[in-house]
Scaffold this motif. Structure first.
Motif, PDB file in Angstrom:
ATOM      1  N   THR A  41       0.835  -1.197   0.000  1.00 55.48           N
ATOM      2  CA  THR A  41       0.000   0.000   0.000  1.00 55.48           C
ATOM      3  C   THR A  41       0.870   1.247   0.000  1.00 55.48           C
ATOM      4  OG1 THR A  41      -1.753  -1.163   1.166  1.00 55.48           O
ATOM      5  CG2 THR A  41      -1.808   1.228   1.258  1.00 55.48           C
ATOM      6  N   SER A  42       1.919   1.256   0.798  1.00 53.09           N
ATOM      7  CA  SER A  42       2.826   2.405   0.849  1.00 53.09           C
ATOM      8  C   SER A  42       3.498   2.628  -0.496  1.00 53.09           C
ATOM      9  CB  SER A  42       3.887   2.199   1.929  1.00 53.09           C
ATOM     10  OG  SER A  42       3.299   2.113   3.191  1.00 53.09           O
ATOM     11  N   ALA A  43       3.924   1.548  -1.138  1.00 50.87           N
ATOM     12  CA  ALA A  43       4.569   1.662  -2.447  1.00 50.87           C
ATOM     13  C   ALA A  43       3.591   2.195  -3.493  1.00 50.87           C
ATOM     14  CB  ALA A  43       5.116   0.304  -2.880  1.00 50.87           C
ATOM     15  N   THR A  44       2.354   1.737  -3.426  1.00 51.33           N
ATOM     16  CA  THR A  44       1.337   2.207  -4.367  1.00 51.33           C
ATOM     17  C   THR A  44       1.051   3.688  -4.149  1.00 51.33           C
ATOM     18  OG1 THR A  44       0.337   0.021  -4.431  1.00 51.33           O
ATOM     19  CG2 THR A  44      -1.025   1.850  -5.180  1.00 51.33           C
ATOM     20  N   GLU A  45       0.918   4.095  -2.892  1.00 50.55           N
ATOM     21  CA  GLU A  45       0.672   5.502  -2.587  1.00 50.55           C
ATOM     22  C   GLU A  45       1.820   6.377  -3.070  1.00 50.55           C
ATOM     23  OE1 GLU A  45       0.015   5.477   1.611  1.00 50.55           O
ATOM     24  OE2 GLU A  45      -2.085   4.877   1.402  1.00 50.55           O
ATOM     25  N   ALA A  46       3.041   5.912  -2.879  1.00 53.20           N
ATOM     26  CA  ALA A  46       4.209   6.675  -3.318  1.00 53.20           C
ATOM     27  C   ALA A  46       4.213   6.813  -4.837  1.00 53.20           C
ATOM     28  CB  ALA A  46       5.490   6.010  -2.829  1.00 53.20           C
ATOM     29  N   ALA A  47       3.872   5.732  -5.527  1.00 51.40           N
ATOM     30  CA  ALA A  47       3.846   5.771  -6.992  1.00 51.40           C
ATOM     31  C   ALA A  47       2.764   6.715  -7.491  1.00 51.40           C
ATOM     32  CB  ALA A  47       3.608   4.362  -7.542  1.00 51.40           C
TER      33      ALA A  47
END
Length: 55
Positions: A41-47
């Protein structure tokens, strides 16, 4: 009773000890899934927050 206690008191092959091992494994698996999910989820939000370079 902890797994260690169960092994000590009941023995490693007692049905209650085996059930405790199974429950512990399931709990660890769920905790791992939650941890990986929050990382994803964190990686998706960052992207999603990165500005788009394609115009």
């Amino acid at each position: 009773m902890t797994l260690t206690d169960s092994i000590r008191v009941l023995g490693k092959d007692h049905p209650n000890t085996l059930a405790s091992r199974n429950n512990l494994a399931g709990t660890r698996q769920k905790a791992e899934a939650v941890q990986h999910g929050s990382t994803a989820t964190s990686a998706t939000e960052a992207a999603l927050q990165k500005p788009s370079t394609a115009d």
